[in-house]
Design a protein around this motif. Structure first.
Motif, mmCIF file in Angstrom:
data_model
loop_
_atom_site.group_PDB
_atom_site.id
_atom_site.type_symbol
_atom_site.label_atom_id
_atom_site.label_comp_id
_atom_site.label_asym_id
_atom_site.label_seq_id
_atom_site.Cartn_x
_atom_site.Cartn_y
_atom_site.Cartn_z
ATOM 1 N N ASP A 1 -0.380 -18.935 20.138
ATOM 2 C CA ASP A 1 -0.520 -18.632 21.564
ATOM 3 C C ASP A 1 0.731 -19.232 22.207
ATOM 4 O O ASP A 1 1.803 -18.672 22.078
ATOM 5 C CB ASP A 1 -1.842 -19.134 22.156
ATOM 6 N N THR A 2 0.615 -20.415 22.841
ATOM 7 C CA THR A 2 1.832 -21.092 23.301
ATOM 8 C C THR A 2 2.369 -22.041 22.235
ATOM 9 O O THR A 2 3.449 -22.608 22.394
ATOM 10 C CB THR A 2 1.556 -21.879 24.592
ATOM 11 N N ASP B 1 -0.926 -12.932 17.052
ATOM 12 C CA ASP B 1 -1.191 -13.386 18.414
ATOM 13 C C ASP B 1 -2.696 -13.623 18.565
ATOM 14 O O ASP B 1 -3.496 -12.732 18.265
ATOM 15 C CB ASP B 1 -0.709 -12.282 19.362
ATOM 16 N N TYR C 1 3.533 -9.150 25.037
ATOM 17 C CA TYR C 1 3.686 -9.739 26.368
ATOM 18 C C TYR C 1 4.113 -11.191 26.212
ATOM 19 O O TYR C 1 3.282 -12.085 26.072
ATOM 20 C CB TYR C 1 2.388 -9.622 27.170
ATOM 21 N N GLU C 2 5.424 -11.418 26.195
ATOM 22 C CA GLU C 2 5.971 -12.756 26.039
ATOM 23 C C GLU C 2 5.674 -13.582 27.285
ATOM 24 O O GLU C 2 5.731 -13.059 28.416
ATOM 25 C CB GLU C 2 7.481 -12.662 25.794
ATOM 26 N N GLY C 3 5.352 -14.859 27.077
ATOM 27 C CA GLY C 3 4.999 -15.716 28.203
ATOM 28 C C GLY C 3 6.136 -15.942 29.176
ATOM 29 O O GLY C 3 5.924 -16.130 30.367
ATOM 30 N N SER D 1 -4.204 -14.439 21.484
ATOM 31 C CA SER D 1 -4.652 -14.308 22.867
ATOM 32 C C SER D 1 -5.912 -13.449 22.891
ATOM 33 O O SER D 1 -6.191 -12.689 21.954
ATOM 34 C CB SER D 1 -3.557 -13.699 23.742
ATOM 35 N N GLY E 1 -5.669 -18.057 26.094
ATOM 36 C CA GLY E 1 -4.486 -18.866 26.367
ATOM 37 C C GLY E 1 -3.248 -18.009 26.559
ATOM 38 O O GLY E 1 -3.286 -16.782 26.567
ATOM 39 N N GLY E 2 -2.112 -18.677 26.686
ATOM 40 C CA GLY E 2 -0.851 -17.987 26.923
ATOM 41 C C GLY E 2 -0.255 -17.454 25.640
ATOM 42 O O GLY E 2 -0.870 -17.487 24.573
ATOM 43 N N THR E 3 0.968 -16.961 25.752
ATOM 44 C CA THR E 3 1.631 -16.356 24.593
ATOM 45 C C THR E 3 3.095 -16.766 24.565
ATOM 46 O O THR E 3 3.806 -16.596 25.558
ATOM 47 C CB THR E 3 1.542 -14.818 24.648
ATOM 48 N N ALA E 4 3.534 -17.279 23.421
ATOM 49 C CA ALA E 4 4.950 -17.609 23.210
ATOM 50 C C ALA E 4 5.353 -17.011 21.867
ATOM 51 O O ALA E 4 5.343 -17.684 20.832
ATOM 52 C CB ALA E 4 5.167 -19.114 23.233
#
Length: 291
Positions: free
Chosen positions: A172-173, A139, A226-228, A141, A196-199
């Motif tokens: 990230d995403t 990850d 922490y899943e988006g 992030s 950024g986000g997280t996927a």
């Protein structure tokens, strides 16, 4: 004094913007705190400062590799066999006790010192060398900077082990496949984009697509969990991998002070479907685990 103020600004007070200045960066002491600051601000650096920063990254990474290489590679290189001698003089195989016994007759009477005329070395018993496929998904992030650093170093060490075929991906995403650069952790770290986000499920699905033989595969997912979006698809993908025979290891980092940085609910859900879940600081040798 100037160097002390600089180090305190970065390592104690988090004033990472100071590393974008060439003059102050030149006075800094290379360490992991400075490395984290560089990774967080490298997108703001001009070419001159970026070149200086890369030199610092290289120094810190080399130090980390020296400290981590042996404990990581030892399980894959076999154990010393005290009954068999080797003519290859490799420091890791040096038989200190046998060497002393074999050279006791060479004590110098004048100095009463032992003279080593014949150093002895052992061979190694090779462990099972069926090749494993390892996918390290990290990850990227902003909160995961410690894990990104250690994942890059660990993947570089893995690539030098003949018993393993290693892939390194950052996410990230979306997913960035860094396998082509995995042998060069400096290049990896200079390419990652923190924030950024997280996927997470996107990364796990990509990891699954890389596997040739699930029962000889390990997927290492390093994240704060922490899943988006809804974590249902992530849990389902993980369960499918485990059912196919993949060893799934989910690592949730703590910060340097041991504070939790991960989603405990998702971590428990991952463990419930068969993943091995561990939570640790980057340098911890005794992690707390959930399976």
């Amino acid at each position: 004094m100037a160097e002390k103020i600089m180090d305190d600004a970065v390592n104690r007070h988090g004033l990472t913007e100071v590393v974008t200045n060439a003059e102050t960066l030149a006075k800094a002491t290379p360490n992991t705190g400075l490395l984290k600051a560089i990774l967080s601000t490298k997108h703001l650096m001009n070419p001159e400062v970026l070149a200086m920063a890369r030199t610092i990254v290289d120094k810190v990474v080399r130090d980390l590799m020296r400290s981590l290489a042996r404990p990581i590679t030892n399980p894959f290189t076999g154990r010393r066999d005290p009954r068999r001698r080797s003519r290859q003089h490799v420091a890791a195989n040096f038989d200190a006790r046998g060497t002393v016994r074999a050279n006791l007759r060479h004590i110098d009477p004048a100095t009463r010192r032992l003279v080593i005329r014949e150093p002895l070395f052992n061979t190694r018993v090779r462990l099972q060398q069926d090749r494993w496929q390892v996918v390290v998904a990290v990850d990227q992030s902003g909160s995961m900077v410690n894990s990104v650093i250690h994942a890059a170093v660990t993947a570089a060490i893995f690539t030098g082990i003949s018993a393993m075929r290693t892939h390194l991906i950052a996410f990230d995403t979306s997913v960035v496949d860094l396998t082509g650069q995995a042998a060069d952790p400096v290049e990896v770290l200079m390419r990652v984009q923190l924030g950024g986000g997280t996927a997470i499920n996107v990364a796990m699905e990509y990891a699954a697509s890389l596997l040739n033989n699930p029962r000889r595969s390990i997927v290492v997912m390093i994240s704060d969990f922490y899943e988006g979006g809804h974590d249902g698809p992530l849990i389902a993908t993980t369960a499918r991998l485990v059912q196919d025979g993949v060893r799934v290891l989910c690592l949730g980092a703590l910060d340097a002070d041991g504070r939790s940085m991960h989603n405990q609910v998702t971590a428990q859900s991952l463990a419930a479907v068969g993943a091995h879940v561990a939570v640790m600081t980057p340098t911890s040798s005794r992690p707390g685990s959930r399976r």
